[in-house]
Design a protein around this motif. Sequence first.
Motif, PDB file in Angstrom:
ATOM      1  N   LYS A 136       0.835  -1.207   0.000  1.00  0.00           N
ATOM      2  CA  LYS A 136       0.000   0.000   0.000  1.00  0.00           C
ATOM      3  C   LYS A 136       0.872   1.261   0.000  1.00  0.00           C
ATOM      4  N   HIS A 137       1.963   1.147   0.765  1.00  0.00           N
ATOM      5  CA  HIS A 137       2.872   2.301   0.833  1.00  0.00           C
ATOM      6  C   HIS A 137       3.503   2.573  -0.530  1.00  0.00           C
ATOM      7  N   VAL A 138       3.845   1.486  -1.259  1.00  0.00           N
ATOM      8  CA  VAL A 138       4.420   1.656  -2.595  1.00  0.00           C
ATOM      9  C   VAL A 138       3.414   2.337  -3.514  1.00  0.00           C
ATOM     10  N   ARG A 139       2.172   1.864  -3.458  1.00  0.00           N
ATOM     11  CA  ARG A 139       1.146   2.480  -4.323  1.00  0.00           C
ATOM     12  C   ARG A 139       0.940   3.957  -3.984  1.00  0.00           C
ATOM     13  N   GLN A 140       0.931   4.226  -2.662  1.00  0.00           N
ATOM     14  CA  GLN A 140       0.758   5.614  -2.249  1.00  0.00           C
ATOM     15  C   GLN A 140       1.945   6.474  -2.685  1.00  0.00           C
ATOM     16  N   ALA A 141       3.165   5.896  -2.539  1.00  0.00           N
ATOM     17  CA  ALA A 141       4.352   6.642  -2.956  1.00  0.00           C
ATOM     18  C   ALA A 141       4.327   6.909  -4.455  1.00  0.00           C
ATOM     19  N   HIS A 142       3.853   5.896  -5.209  1.00  0.00           N
ATOM     20  CA  HIS A 142       3.788   6.066  -6.657  1.00  0.00           C
ATOM     21  C   HIS A 142       2.800   7.167  -7.043  1.00  0.00           C
ATOM     22  N   ALA A 143       1.664   7.194  -6.346  1.00  0.00           N
ATOM     23  CA  ALA A 143       0.669   8.236  -6.634  1.00  0.00           C
ATOM     24  C   ALA A 143       1.224   9.619  -6.298  1.00  0.00           C
ATOM     25  N   GLU A 144       1.899   9.676  -5.143  1.00  0.00           N
ATOM     26  CA  GLU A 144       2.486  10.966  -4.770  1.00  0.00           C
ATOM     27  C   GLU A 144       3.566  11.379  -5.771  1.00  0.00           C
ATOM     28  N   LEU A 145       4.294  10.365  -6.280  1.00  0.00           N
ATOM     29  CA  LEU A 145       5.338  10.663  -7.258  1.00  0.00           C
ATOM     30  C   LEU A 145       4.742  11.292  -8.516  1.00  0.00           C
ATOM     31  N   GLU A 146       3.637  10.717  -8.988  1.00  0.00           N
ATOM     32  CA  GLU A 146       2.993  11.270 -10.180  1.00  0.00           C
ATOM     33  C   GLU A 146       2.505  12.696  -9.935  1.00  0.00           C
ATOM     34  N   ALA A 147       1.969  12.935  -8.734  1.00  0.00           N
ATOM     35  CA  ALA A 147       1.497  14.285  -8.419  1.00  0.00           C
ATOM     36  C   ALA A 147       2.655  15.273  -8.374  1.00  0.00           C
ATOM     37  N   ARG A 148       3.765  14.812  -7.785  1.00  0.00           N
ATOM     38  CA  ARG A 148       4.923  15.692  -7.683  1.00  0.00           C
ATOM     39  C   ARG A 148       5.554  15.964  -9.060  1.00  0.00           C
ATOM     40  N   VAL A 149       5.504  14.940  -9.956  1.00  0.00           N
ATOM     41  CA  VAL A 149       6.019  15.144 -11.304  1.00  0.00           C
ATOM     42  C   VAL A 149       5.242  16.271 -11.992  1.00  0.00           C
ATOM     43  N   THR A 155       9.399  19.029 -11.114  1.00  0.00           N
ATOM     44  CA  THR A 155      10.281  18.038 -11.730  1.00  0.00           C
ATOM     45  C   THR A 155      11.382  17.634 -10.762  1.00  0.00           C
ATOM     46  N   GLU A 156      11.793  18.560  -9.909  1.00  0.00           N
ATOM     47  CA  GLU A 156      12.877  18.266  -8.970  1.00  0.00           C
ATOM     48  C   GLU A 156      12.523  17.133  -8.013  1.00  0.00           C
ATOM     49  N   ALA A 157      11.228  17.016  -7.653  1.00  0.00           N
ATOM     50  CA  ALA A 157      10.841  15.972  -6.683  1.00  0.00           C
ATOM     51  C   ALA A 157      10.990  14.572  -7.253  1.00  0.00           C
ATOM     52  N   LEU A 158      11.024  14.462  -8.607  1.00  0.00           N
ATOM     53  CA  LEU A 158      11.125  13.148  -9.243  1.00  0.00           C
ATOM     54  C   LEU A 158      12.367  12.379  -8.783  1.00  0.00           C
ATOM     55  N   SER A 159      13.511  13.069  -8.710  1.00  0.00           N
ATOM     56  CA  SER A 159      14.751  12.398  -8.320  1.00  0.00           C
ATOM     57  C   SER A 159      14.657  11.812  -6.921  1.00  0.00           C
ATOM     58  N   HIS A 160      14.115  12.604  -5.967  1.00  0.00           N
ATOM     59  CA  HIS A 160      14.016  12.143  -4.581  1.00  0.00           C
ATOM     60  C   HIS A 160      13.050  10.954  -4.452  1.00  0.00           C
ATOM     61  N   ALA A 161      11.918  11.038  -5.149  1.00  0.00           N
ATOM     62  CA  ALA A 161      10.948   9.937  -5.066  1.00  0.00           C
ATOM     63  C   ALA A 161      11.522   8.661  -5.670  1.00  0.00           C
ATOM     64  N   ASN A 162      12.259   8.834  -6.775  1.00  0.00           N
ATOM     65  CA  ASN A 162      12.850   7.675  -7.425  1.00  0.00           C
ATOM     66  C   ASN A 162      13.882   6.994  -6.519  1.00  0.00           C
ATOM     67  N   GLN A 163      14.677   7.786  -5.803  1.00  0.00           N
ATOM     68  CA  GLN A 163      15.648   7.224  -4.875  1.00  0.00           C
ATOM     69  C   GLN A 163      14.956   6.432  -3.760  1.00  0.00           C
ATOM     70  N   ALA A 164      13.857   6.994  -3.258  1.00  0.00           N
ATOM     71  CA  ALA A 164      13.122   6.292  -2.197  1.00  0.00           C
ATOM     72  C   ALA A 164      12.575   4.965  -2.698  1.00  0.00           C
ATOM     73  N   LEU A 165      12.071   4.987  -3.938  1.00  0.00           N
ATOM     74  CA  LEU A 165      11.524   3.759  -4.510  1.00  0.00           C
ATOM     75  C   LEU A 165      12.614   2.704  -4.700  1.00  0.00           C
ATOM     76  N   GLN A 166      13.771   3.126  -5.210  1.00  0.00           N
ATOM     77  CA  GLN A 166      14.882   2.200  -5.411  1.00  0.00           C
ATOM     78  C   GLN A 166      15.354   1.609  -4.087  1.00  0.00           C
ATOM     79  N   SER A 167      15.348   2.432  -3.056  1.00  0.00           N
ATOM     80  CA  SER A 167      15.748   1.943  -1.735  1.00  0.00           C
ATOM     81  C   SER A 167      14.788   0.877  -1.244  1.00  0.00           C
ATOM     82  N   GLU A 168      13.509   1.093  -1.459  1.00  0.00           N
ATOM     83  CA  GLU A 168      12.518   0.123  -1.008  1.00  0.00           C
ATOM     84  C   GLU A 168      12.627  -1.172  -1.791  1.00  0.00           C
TER      85      GLU A 168
END
Length: 612
Positions: free
Chosen positions: A146-159, A163-176
């Motif tokens: 659920k957290h992954v799905r929520q993070a993905h949704a937030e990532l799309e909103a931030r994109v 654009t700057e938030a994309l890098s941070h969200a991507n790093q968090a996803l890769q870490s997970e």
Amino acid sequence: MMSAEDILSNGTREGCLEPERGKSPELFERIFDNMNMLIAYMDRDFNFLKVNGAYAKAGAHEPEFFTGKNHFDLYPNEENQVIFRRVVETGEPNTVLARPFEYKEYPERGITYWNWTLQPVKETGGGVSGVVLTLYDVTEQVRAEKHVRQAHAELEARVQERTEALSHANQALQSEIAERKRMELELENHLSRLDTLLEISKLVMAEKTIDGLLQQTADAALKLVQANVAVCGHGFENEAFRILASSRGAGMPGCPPGENFTIRRGGVYLDVIEKGETLRLNREELTGHPNWWGLPEGHFSLDGLLAVPIAGEEGSHNGLLMLSDKVEGDFTEEDESLLQQLAALASLALQHIEAHISLERSNREMQDFTFIASHDLQEPLRKIQAFATRIEQKYSGLLDATGTDYLHRMVKASGRMQQMIIDLLAYSRIATKGEPFVQVDLEVTASAVLSDLEITIAETGAQVEIGPLPVIEADALQMHQLLQNLIANAIKFHKPGVAPVVKVCCLNGSLAENGLAPAASRPKAAGLLSMVTLAIEDNGIGFEEEFTGRIFQPFQRLNSRCDYEGNGIGLAICRQIVDRHGGAVDARSAPGEGSKFIITLPRKHNGDERVH
């Protein structure tokens, strides 16, 4: 690759939730309670019969709390109840994934998620006698998803917003993702170690000697836990621990079997034995332990310690399996659990070997006793018979009719006693003097028996019919004796003036299907083997079935010796032979209606006897 759930599934299909005869209930309880999965065993009405520690802990109760209570009284759920009932009715297992559940009495836990499987426990006849529920807590996994799905949704909103938030969200996803891969790798390693333990268990349980068993256990422990030093010993005497087996990694100094360490009471090693507890210490904890008194001079230092007790005969802790110097890092809880399971297997194998040694010793003592008893008892009888014969030959004229009658009675009684000694010797030799099992054609054996009984058959006018009989693994001489005793009995106990008719055949189906004997009367060990059922039926005098148990006891008779000769040992020998072959014997009869003796024997054996 087999998981713990697969093993449990196999056990429920074969009705193996209870320990086998001769095996340690303590071992079964230890394995059952040490399983990390939640396990509940219920009857077909879903009343709890037994739960393991993990199940009880999840409900914040002791295991005894659940015994006798109904599952749906504690956790009412109509949908689940339909599933449970369907498993009982169909005998088919059911698996549910990520089912939400909320402990009503513990609302602070919130909603939890569970993968659970319901397995039917089947009786020998195929009916369902109960169910086993196994559960895995996947709450964290569901929440992570659920957290992954929520993070993905937030990532799309931030994109869309930045654009700057994309890098941070991507790093968090890769870490997970990396963390999940790490967890998957750990799970794969754990399952691999369980597979290794399963393979090791086959080697350990196959050992026939104590020295071989302990060496196999030390080698297995080194491989299973990935340590550099493993020692295994059995027997603390005079406060000295004798190492009977050791195993070392490459480059480690040796410690040959037989080396003695003088252990004072209260030391670390004896703590493990005397308290029956596992000890797991890293280097600092070991050297700082209040009961650590160091090592002999010149001994290399130990980098951590993991020790578990080994239980020998009657379950007493009198052995030790110890590891030190793990290849990487310190010993873990998983290492401890795996070593405990290995020690439990070694304990079971050790008890089996010790019991076998004790049995062999008892057999030798029985053989010695039988020889002495038969020799010492027959010698006085021979003297009685010799002197009685002399009196009869030289002094019969001096005896009146009563004296002569007494003399004849004495001669006959001594003769009967001598025959009883011979019969008793034959009875005792069934188990101790048997031959190895070979392929035996029972039809050929039966024909040879008829040849031996040719004169008896002719004198009584008996008609003996031999049907098709199978080939089995057995002691050929004992099979001959078994059939000869049963057929001779059937001929002997015929009705006066009526020619005996005896039929020997192989029945189709099980005992229960033929309405002859309950399945419970068959030995447990034979339950897993292909069995044959033989019947020997006659038209003789019969007997009351309430005496069925008595006729298979030595020197038990239902008829007068005046009417039918014999000492009552024949059927007792038959039972001894059948027992040695892992079979069962039963009888059906009624006075005046003949008798039917039923024998079940395995077609093959599991290696208890060497087949040639």
